[in-house]
Design a protein around this motif. Structure first.
Motif, mmCIF file in Angstrom:
data_model
loop_
_atom_site.group_PDB
_atom_site.id
_atom_site.type_symbol
_atom_site.label_atom_id
_atom_site.label_comp_id
_atom_site.label_asym_id
_atom_site.label_seq_id
_atom_site.Cartn_x
_atom_site.Cartn_y
_atom_site.Cartn_z
ATOM 1 N N GLY A 212 1.081 -1.120 0.025
ATOM 2 C CA GLY A 212 -0.085 -0.189 -0.202
ATOM 3 C C GLY A 212 0.905 1.195 0.035
ATOM 4 O O GLY A 212 0.506 2.330 -0.575
ATOM 5 N N ALA A 213 1.958 1.169 0.680
ATOM 6 C CA ALA A 213 2.841 2.405 0.614
ATOM 7 C C ALA A 213 3.306 2.744 -0.457
ATOM 8 O O ALA A 213 3.588 3.899 -0.991
ATOM 9 C CB ALA A 213 3.831 2.089 1.761
ATOM 10 N N ALA A 214 3.932 1.545 -1.141
ATOM 11 C CA ALA A 214 4.326 1.932 -2.454
ATOM 12 C C ALA A 214 3.565 2.355 -3.453
ATOM 13 O O ALA A 214 3.627 3.122 -4.384
ATOM 14 C CB ALA A 214 5.120 0.526 -3.181
ATOM 15 N N ASP A 215 2.152 1.718 -3.472
ATOM 16 C CA ASP A 215 1.157 2.310 -4.346
ATOM 17 C C ASP A 215 0.883 3.641 -3.963
ATOM 18 O O ASP A 215 0.505 4.470 -4.891
ATOM 19 C CB ASP A 215 -0.010 1.586 -4.322
ATOM 20 C CG ASP A 215 0.001 0.092 -5.223
ATOM 21 O OD1 ASP A 215 0.869 -0.110 -5.718
ATOM 22 O OD2 ASP A 215 -0.698 -0.957 -4.593
ATOM 23 N N MET A 216 0.805 4.112 -2.787
ATOM 24 C CA MET A 216 0.623 5.519 -2.476
ATOM 25 C C MET A 216 1.535 6.618 -3.162
ATOM 26 O O MET A 216 1.313 7.405 -3.672
ATOM 27 C CB MET A 216 0.748 5.549 -0.969
ATOM 28 C CG MET A 216 -0.680 5.367 -0.293
ATOM 29 S SD MET A 216 -2.204 6.425 -0.587
ATOM 30 C CE MET A 216 -1.758 7.681 0.462
ATOM 31 N N LEU A 217 2.722 6.082 -3.099
ATOM 32 C CA LEU A 217 4.235 6.857 -3.826
ATOM 33 C C LEU A 217 3.835 6.822 -5.103
ATOM 34 O O LEU A 217 3.974 7.768 -5.705
ATOM 35 C CB LEU A 217 5.256 6.128 -3.286
ATOM 36 C CG LEU A 217 5.615 6.306 -1.947
ATOM 37 C CD1 LEU A 217 6.816 5.507 -1.794
ATOM 38 C CD2 LEU A 217 6.441 7.818 -1.590
ATOM 39 N N LEU A 218 3.489 5.638 -5.668
ATOM 40 C CA LEU A 218 3.387 5.706 -7.373
ATOM 41 C C LEU A 218 2.098 6.424 -7.567
ATOM 42 O O LEU A 218 2.009 7.304 -8.911
ATOM 43 C CB LEU A 218 3.170 4.422 -7.547
ATOM 44 C CG LEU A 218 4.494 3.468 -7.722
ATOM 45 C CD1 LEU A 218 4.294 1.820 -7.833
ATOM 46 C CD2 LEU A 218 5.307 3.948 -8.777
ATOM 47 N N THR A 219 0.844 6.452 -6.938
ATOM 48 C CA THR A 219 -0.361 6.986 -7.875
ATOM 49 C C THR A 219 -0.522 8.434 -7.221
ATOM 50 O O THR A 219 -1.208 9.060 -7.889
ATOM 51 C CB THR A 219 -1.556 6.023 -7.024
ATOM 52 O OG1 THR A 219 -1.456 5.867 -5.671
ATOM 53 C CG2 THR A 219 -1.249 4.730 -7.625
ATOM 54 N N THR A 220 -0.193 8.820 -5.964
ATOM 55 C CA THR A 220 -0.372 10.111 -5.340
ATOM 56 C C THR A 220 0.462 11.142 -6.067
ATOM 57 O O THR A 220 0.335 12.320 -6.099
ATOM 58 C CB THR A 220 -0.345 10.266 -3.869
ATOM 59 O OG1 THR A 220 0.830 10.169 -3.405
ATOM 60 C CG2 THR A 220 -1.263 9.149 -3.332
ATOM 61 N N GLY A 221 1.873 10.538 -6.144
ATOM 62 C CA GLY A 221 2.826 11.665 -6.622
ATOM 63 C C GLY A 221 3.405 12.405 -5.522
ATOM 64 O O GLY A 221 4.251 13.407 -5.651
ATOM 65 N N LYS A 222 2.805 12.284 -4.276
ATOM 66 C CA LYS A 222 3.508 13.023 -3.243
ATOM 67 C C LYS A 222 4.759 12.669 -2.822
ATOM 68 O O LYS A 222 5.170 11.466 -2.830
ATOM 69 C CB LYS A 222 2.507 12.981 -1.971
ATOM 70 C CG LYS A 222 0.891 13.352 -2.354
ATOM 71 C CD LYS A 222 0.085 13.116 -1.154
ATOM 72 C CE LYS A 222 -1.189 13.960 -1.438
ATOM 73 N NZ LYS A 222 -2.167 13.712 -0.061
ATOM 74 N N HIS A 223 5.429 13.647 -2.426
ATOM 75 C CA HIS A 223 6.978 13.401 -1.836
ATOM 76 C C HIS A 223 6.745 12.344 -0.706
ATOM 77 O O HIS A 223 5.808 12.459 0.235
ATOM 78 C CB HIS A 223 7.487 14.753 -1.438
ATOM 79 C CG HIS A 223 9.028 14.549 -0.852
ATOM 80 N ND1 HIS A 223 9.384 13.945 0.140
ATOM 81 C CD2 HIS A 223 10.061 14.876 -1.916
ATOM 82 C CE1 HIS A 223 11.047 13.879 0.097
ATOM 83 N NE2 HIS A 223 11.112 14.414 -1.118
ATOM 84 N N PRO A 224 7.627 11.660 -0.269
ATOM 85 C CA PRO A 224 7.448 10.655 0.693
ATOM 86 C C PRO A 224 7.490 11.465 2.129
ATOM 87 O O PRO A 224 6.703 10.972 3.183
ATOM 88 C CB PRO A 224 8.796 9.917 0.689
ATOM 89 C CG PRO A 224 9.564 10.381 -0.221
ATOM 90 C CD PRO A 224 8.761 10.855 -1.170
ATOM 91 N N ALA A 225 8.081 12.513 2.337
ATOM 92 C CA ALA A 225 7.966 13.364 3.358
ATOM 93 C C ALA A 225 6.616 13.750 3.704
ATOM 94 O O ALA A 225 6.211 13.952 4.808
ATOM 95 C CB ALA A 225 9.043 14.465 3.395
#
Length: 278
Positions: A212-225
């Protein structure tokens, strides 16, 4: 791609991952892949039974009809391996290197021919079509060779074209990267056991959390911070955990890990240069 004959010099885990991915993607047929190693007949039998590919210890037979040759031996063995096969390789063929730390210039020097080479660094997630791969071209590789290599690797994940001097960092980051994640999962599983969670429940929670965390990074485009801040409530459980990671040098450990792996890739290349001078 269905018309290409592909040879693998080396039958280790990365060769297996690439082969499994290419077959899963239906980009090539098993009958058009031949795998070779020095003497491990059991390993070749395993490839035949699991993937229905050809196996041989006869290097001349392996390379005679190959269009694309994957170099997948251990980097420390490349000098001896090339000495054994270079007479069977022609400039009409095309090499894809899977060797960490080994430059295309070094390989060209060992081959003593103007063979087109594409250097690559996939990772073992190729087996499930999820590899993060970087590629670069040698002095004698054309845009067409790069296109073919890209097509092969895009069948098993994502592909980035980089300058060759960046390949050491790519090796440390993406080539070795899955191992760092697996190591973190081991620690998370240990923590779950110590907290009294059932092993299967913990495993399911951890894996879905990572996915889920990987998908959030991929789909939202938001910076991890930013995503991290959205979870971290003041004085909450996440903040307590993050502060513990910071106090125990977690960010610095990750940075040092990737820097050291990058240095090791450089060292492998330097070792090869030393062997070539002997």
């Amino acid at each position: 791609m269905q018309s290409y004959k592909i040879a693998f010099l080396g039958a280790g885990s990365i060769a297996e991952a690439v082969i499994a991915g290419l077959l899963e993607a239906n980009l090539v047929k098993g009958q058009d892949i031949t795998v070779s190693n020095r003497s491990n007949t059991d390993r070749l039998s395993y490839f035949k039974s699991k993937y229905d590919v050809n196996g041989t210890h006869d290097k001349k037979e392996l390379l005679r009809n190959a269009d694309i040759i994957f170099f997948a031996m251990k980097p420390k063995d490349v000098v001896e391996a090339i000495a054994e096969v270079k007479e069977y390789i022609t400039e009409k063929q095309f090499i894809i290197s899977l060797l960490a730390g080994v430059s295309t210039a070094s390989m060209t020097g060992l081959l003593e021919k103007h063979i087109p080479i594409v250097r690559s660094m996939p990772n073992t997630s190729a087996a499930i079509l999820k590899s993060a791969t970087a590629i670069c071209a040698s002095a004698y590789a054309t845009e067409e060779h790069l296109r073919i290599a890209r097509q092969l690797f895009e069948a098993i994940g994502s592909v980035s074209v980089v300058d060759e001097e960046q390949m050491h960092a790519v090796t440390a980051l993406a080539g070795s990267g899955p191992a760092y994640v697996y190591y973190m999962v081991e620690a998370m599983e240990q923590a779950a056991r110590e907290a009294g969670l059932d092993n299967e429940v913990a495993k399911s929670l951890i894996l879905q959390t990572l996915s889920g965390a990987a998908d959030m990074l991929l789909t939202t485009g938001k910076h991890p911070a930013v995503l991290r801040a959205e979870i971290t409530s003041p004085n909450g459980t996440t903040q307590a955990g993050i502060e513990t990671l910071q106090n125990n040098g977690f960010p610095d450990a990750i940075i040092k890990c990737i820097k050291r792996a990058t240095e090791r890739s450089h060292e492998l290349g330097e070792t090869l240069q030393a062997l070539m001078k002997q």
